[in-house]
Design a protein around this motif. Sequence first.
Motif, PDB file in Angstrom:
ATOM      1  N   ALA A 207       0.854  -1.188   0.000  1.00 13.55           N
ATOM      2  CA  ALA A 207       0.000   0.000   0.000  1.00 13.55           C
ATOM      3  C   ALA A 207       0.885   1.230   0.000  1.00 13.55           C
ATOM      4  N   ASP A 208       0.266   2.394  -0.006  1.00 13.94           N
ATOM      5  CA  ASP A 208       1.029   3.633  -0.025  1.00 13.94           C
ATOM      6  C   ASP A 208       1.785   3.807   1.288  1.00 13.94           C
ATOM      7  N   SER A 209       2.879   4.541   1.231  1.00 14.79           N
ATOM      8  CA  SER A 209       3.698   4.787   2.405  1.00 14.79           C
ATOM      9  C   SER A 209       3.838   6.282   2.619  1.00 14.79           C
ATOM     10  N   GLY A 210       4.556   6.648   3.664  1.00 10.41           N
ATOM     11  CA  GLY A 210       4.786   8.053   3.938  1.00 10.41           C
ATOM     12  C   GLY A 210       5.731   8.679   2.919  1.00 10.41           C
ATOM     13  N   VAL A 211       5.800   9.994   2.951  1.00 15.09           N
ATOM     14  CA  VAL A 211       6.617  10.719   1.976  1.00 15.09           C
ATOM     15  C   VAL A 211       8.104  10.454   2.170  1.00 15.09           C
ATOM     16  N   GLY A 374     -12.542  11.769  -1.395  1.00 17.57           N
ATOM     17  CA  GLY A 374     -11.543  11.368  -0.412  1.00 17.57           C
ATOM     18  C   GLY A 374     -10.788  10.097  -0.706  1.00 17.57           C
ATOM     19  N   MET A 375     -10.876   9.548  -1.924  1.00 17.57           N
ATOM     20  CA  MET A 375     -10.148   8.315  -2.245  1.00 17.57           C
ATOM     21  C   MET A 375      -8.743   8.631  -2.713  1.00 17.57           C
ATOM     22  N   VAL A 376      -7.976   9.304  -1.865  1.00 12.92           N
ATOM     23  CA  VAL A 376      -6.596   9.667  -2.175  1.00 12.92           C
ATOM     24  C   VAL A 376      -5.676   8.529  -1.761  1.00 12.92           C
ATOM     25  N   GLY A 377      -4.425   8.631  -2.211  1.00 19.10           N
ATOM     26  CA  GLY A 377      -3.515   7.516  -2.066  1.00 19.10           C
ATOM     27  C   GLY A 377      -3.227   7.119  -0.643  1.00 19.10           C
ATOM     28  N   PHE A 378      -3.075   8.071   0.263  1.00 17.00           N
ATOM     29  CA  PHE A 378      -2.582   7.720   1.587  1.00 17.00           C
ATOM     30  C   PHE A 378      -3.639   7.069   2.474  1.00 17.00           C
ATOM     31  N   VAL A 379      -4.898   6.972   2.015  1.00  9.04           N
ATOM     32  CA  VAL A 379      -5.909   6.312   2.850  1.00  9.04           C
ATOM     33  C   VAL A 379      -5.852   4.801   2.704  1.00  9.04           C
ATOM     34  N   ALA A 407       2.560  13.892  -7.460  1.00 10.08           N
ATOM     35  CA  ALA A 407       2.567  15.203  -6.817  1.00 10.08           C
ATOM     36  C   ALA A 407       3.637  15.334  -5.738  1.00 10.08           C
ATOM     37  N   ARG A 408       4.321  14.246  -5.386  1.00 10.04           N
ATOM     38  CA  ARG A 408       5.337  14.306  -4.336  1.00 10.04           C
ATOM     39  C   ARG A 408       6.683  14.718  -4.919  1.00 10.04           C
ATOM     40  N   ALA A 409       7.527  15.241  -4.037  1.00  7.86           N
ATOM     41  CA  ALA A 409       8.776  15.843  -4.502  1.00  7.86           C
ATOM     42  C   ALA A 409       9.852  14.812  -4.810  1.00  7.86           C
ATOM     43  N   ASP A 410       9.856  13.699  -4.089  1.00  5.69           N
ATOM     44  CA  ASP A 410      10.910  12.702  -4.274  1.00  5.69           C
ATOM     45  C   ASP A 410      10.803  12.067  -5.657  1.00  5.69           C
ATOM     46  N   ALA A 411      11.927  11.991  -6.362  1.00  4.46           N
ATOM     47  CA  ALA A 411      11.921  11.414  -7.715  1.00  4.46           C
ATOM     48  C   ALA A 411      11.564   9.937  -7.708  1.00  4.46           C
ATOM     49  N   SER A 412      11.776   9.250  -6.586  1.00  4.42           N
ATOM     50  CA  SER A 412      11.415   7.838  -6.515  1.00  4.42           C
ATOM     51  C   SER A 412       9.904   7.648  -6.638  1.00  4.42           C
ATOM     52  N   PHE A 413       9.133   8.572  -6.074  1.00  2.00           N
ATOM     53  CA  PHE A 413       7.685   8.489  -6.213  1.00  2.00           C
ATOM     54  C   PHE A 413       7.269   8.747  -7.655  1.00  2.00           C
TER      55      PHE A 413
END
Length: 446
Positions: A207-211, A374-379, A407-413
């Motif tokens: 599942a999704d993880s933190g930034v 509200g069906m965003v990734g982090f839920v 939309a996240r800053a890290d290039a890995s995402f």
Amino acid sequence: MTDATAATGAPAQARRPFASLLTLDEHTKRRNATEARFKAYGLAAVLAGLFFLVVLFVSIISNGIPAFTRMVVELDFTLTQAQFDEAESQLLKTGAYQGYFVEGFDKALEQRGVEVEYDAAVLDRLIGKVGGIMREFYAANPDKIGEEVVFELPTSSRVDGYFNGRLKREDVSDSRFLEASDLDLADELYEAGIIKSDFNWTFITGADSGVDNPGGAGIGASVVGSFFMMIVVLALSLPIGVATSIYLEEFAPKNWFTDLIEVNISNLAAVPSIVFGILGLAVFIQFAGLPQSAPLVGGLVLTLMTLPTIIISTRASLKAVPPSIRDAALGVGASKMQSVFHHVLPLAMPGILTGTIIGLAQALGETAPLLLIGMVGFVARGYPDSFLTGFTEANSAMPAQIYTWAARADASFYEKAWGGIIVLLLFLMTMNIIAIILRRRFERRW
């Protein structure tokens, strides 16, 4: 005046000579040249479309493949019962496991003949804090205490990017995340076989993880969320859309009311998807009180958006059935309903399935309505406990997950987002293959 002159109104020698059909005059040459140019323009358009399609395909594959691989630190580790008891008796339990890991790491370097100086802070920047991972593993598998266990610990996103070519050594600026000197140890570990490339199953099943943990991010839970949403959409949009189309096309009288319905259906097909998201937020969540971020709500919203597409395509399929089929059925004594459901509908089924799969494919790729409910990734924190709770528990969907990563800053995402697009395309291809099989199953010729 001669007879030739009297008949034509001009002297005989001034008349235009008869042209052979095998002789190309200037008008015919210009017409043939225009036709050849039109064919060339059409072929050029097809080749241009194929070129851009190949460019898009290559871009998706080249950017998304790194998401399916990761660099891991492979370490053989044995935890004794005494070490386990000592660690659990301390106040900072994960710190004790971290110390055991450093000791095991030193032994692994010694066994492989790697002589390099480093400190614990370098290991933290290369693979992060692993004490919590080890404590969680031995708490869940107490039978592994005293046995040799092979741990495969993912490296940090920056180290992973270094080996994948995304991050250059000269571009590394010393920070708390990574220092340029840390890459010397990473190179030594790679040459010794301690750091190696491995298939990233976490991306498929997680599942999704933190930034701050792109290596632990996965799309598996979002795939499950999209699956439950598509079940809702298919279970509602197909019977409602087909029933509406049959009534409007075969049974409804032609008056101002049915004309008004047809105009509104055509207009709904052109409404932006974000409007359906606002409608779903107001009606299904705020008014009806359905659970937020649930695939059930997402499926209801996408059903409203998909219905016009299915109705329009189904009506076109019904119109394509020759009137002689209806007349023949009525002529042998069949009722109106029997002629429609026994003869017209089976012949229109391939077109109905095509329209349905087009509507489902459009719904599968929608993002804006899902973000509004509200069906965003982090839920998406995991898999549902059961089949029924899969409709009501908070979850995400693949398009929303991809948007969140992009939309996240890290290039890995960003790599994860490209990999998610590949999974989304595979999901879509599977749906289309099933639709083709069903079309062949129901296809009939007349």
